[in-house]
Design a protein around this motif. Structure first.
Motif, short mmCIF file in Angstrom:
data_model
loop_
_atom_site.label_atom_id
_atom_site.label_comp_id
_atom_site.label_asym_id
_atom_site.label_seq_id
_atom_site.Cartn_x
_atom_site.Cartn_y
_atom_site.Cartn_z
N LEU A 124 0.67 -1.19 -0.06
CA LEU A 124 0.09 -0.12 0.08
C LEU A 124 1.06 1.16 -0.06
O LEU A 124 0.50 2.20 -0.67
N ALA A 125 1.77 1.34 0.67
CA ALA A 125 3.04 2.37 0.82
C ALA A 125 3.66 2.63 -0.64
O ALA A 125 3.69 3.70 -1.09
N VAL A 126 3.90 1.67 -1.46
CA VAL A 126 4.49 1.56 -2.83
C VAL A 126 3.47 2.07 -3.84
O VAL A 126 3.77 3.11 -4.49
N ASN A 127 2.32 1.67 -3.35
CA ASN A 127 0.95 2.23 -4.35
C ASN A 127 0.94 3.45 -4.20
O ASN A 127 0.73 4.34 -4.97
N GLN A 184 3.48 5.66 -5.73
CA GLN A 184 3.27 6.07 -7.18
C GLN A 184 2.31 6.98 -7.39
O GLN A 184 2.18 7.54 -8.36
N THR A 185 0.96 6.65 -6.64
CA THR A 185 0.12 7.80 -6.81
C THR A 185 0.51 9.28 -6.64
O THR A 185 0.17 10.07 -7.60
N ILE A 186 1.31 9.60 -5.59
CA ILE A 186 1.80 10.97 -5.33
C ILE A 186 2.75 11.22 -6.62
O ILE A 186 2.78 12.60 -7.01
N ILE A 187 3.55 10.42 -7.10
CA ILE A 187 4.46 10.60 -8.33
C ILE A 187 3.55 10.65 -9.27
O ILE A 187 3.95 11.92 -10.17
N ILE A 188 2.58 10.39 -9.60
CA ILE A 188 1.79 10.58 -10.88
C ILE A 188 0.93 11.95 -10.59
O ILE A 188 0.99 12.73 -11.66
N LEU A 189 0.58 12.25 -9.64
CA LEU A 189 -0.08 13.49 -9.32
C LEU A 189 1.03 14.81 -9.46
O LEU A 189 0.80 15.82 -10.16
N ASP A 231 0.65 12.07 -20.70
CA ASP A 231 0.63 10.65 -21.40
C ASP A 231 2.02 9.84 -20.58
O ASP A 231 1.84 8.74 -20.37
N ILE A 232 2.97 10.44 -20.18
CA ILE A 232 3.90 9.72 -19.69
C ILE A 232 3.41 9.33 -18.13
O ILE A 232 3.63 8.02 -17.81
N ALA A 280 1.53 4.97 -14.56
CA ALA A 280 0.13 4.51 -13.87
C ALA A 280 0.01 3.01 -14.29
O ALA A 280 -0.21 2.05 -13.39
N MET A 281 -0.10 2.69 -15.62
CA MET A 281 -0.14 1.44 -16.03
C MET A 281 0.70 0.54 -15.51
O MET A 281 0.71 -0.66 -14.93
N LEU A 282 2.36 1.08 -15.54
CA LEU A 282 3.31 0.08 -15.25
C LEU A 282 3.39 -0.08 -13.50
O LEU A 282 3.66 -1.04 -13.30
N GLY A 283 3.13 1.05 -12.87
CA GLY A 283 2.90 0.66 -11.37
C GLY A 283 1.66 -0.23 -11.14
O GLY A 283 1.94 -1.16 -10.23
N PHE A 284 0.61 0.04 -11.86
CA PHE A 284 -0.60 -1.05 -11.66
C PHE A 284 -0.03 -2.51 -11.95
O PHE A 284 -0.17 -3.32 -10.74
N VAL A 285 0.56 -2.70 -12.94
CA VAL A 285 0.97 -4.23 -13.42
C VAL A 285 2.10 -4.59 -12.20
O VAL A 285 2.09 -5.83 -12.02
N THR A 286 2.87 -3.60 -11.79
CA THR A 286 4.07 -4.10 -11.03
C THR A 286 3.59 -4.58 -9.77
O THR A 286 3.86 -5.56 -9.10
#
Length: 108
Positions: free
Chosen positions: A39-42, A45-50, A66-67, A72-78
């Motif tokens: 959950l922390a890593v997720n 990832q969300t903060i970095i996307i923002l 787009d980047i 976001a897609m790579l983070g979800f798959v990871t």
């Protein structure tokens, strides 16, 4: 004047998000359970996307969003792959424990 205030607000928002990401990093390192770490890593990832999206607004470049979507897609798959690998190893350990327990019961 208003544009400078708007840009200052966005920079302030990015700074606050960076502090929150650091708090998530501390939680990822010290989390007692695997779920806390995921959950922390997720959250990081969300903060970095923002932050990437705010940078897109500040620079006025649309391709940066787009980047952020690709990230976001790579983070979800990871996260899915890591959770699946963890669950697979966890189930193998539990199966071994059950087999050892059955063997101990038969020997008694």
């Amino acid at each position: 004047m208003i544009n400078e205030l708007y840009n200052g607000f966005l920079v302030l928002a990015m700074s606050i998000m960076a502090l929150i990401a650091f708090a998530y990093l501390v939680r990822a390192i010290s989390g007692p359970k695997f779920a806390d770490r995921i959950l922390a890593v997720n959250g990081i990832q969300t903060i970095i996307i923002l932050i990437i999206c705010i940078l897109s607004i500040l620079q006025g470049e649309n391709y940066i969003v787009d980047i952020a979507l690709i990230y976001a897609m790579l983070g979800f798959v990871t996260v899915i792959i890591v959770c699946k690998a963890y669950l697979r190893s966890h189930h193998k350990d539990r199966a071994n424990d059950l087999n050892n327990l059955k063997g101990a019961v038969k020997n008694d």
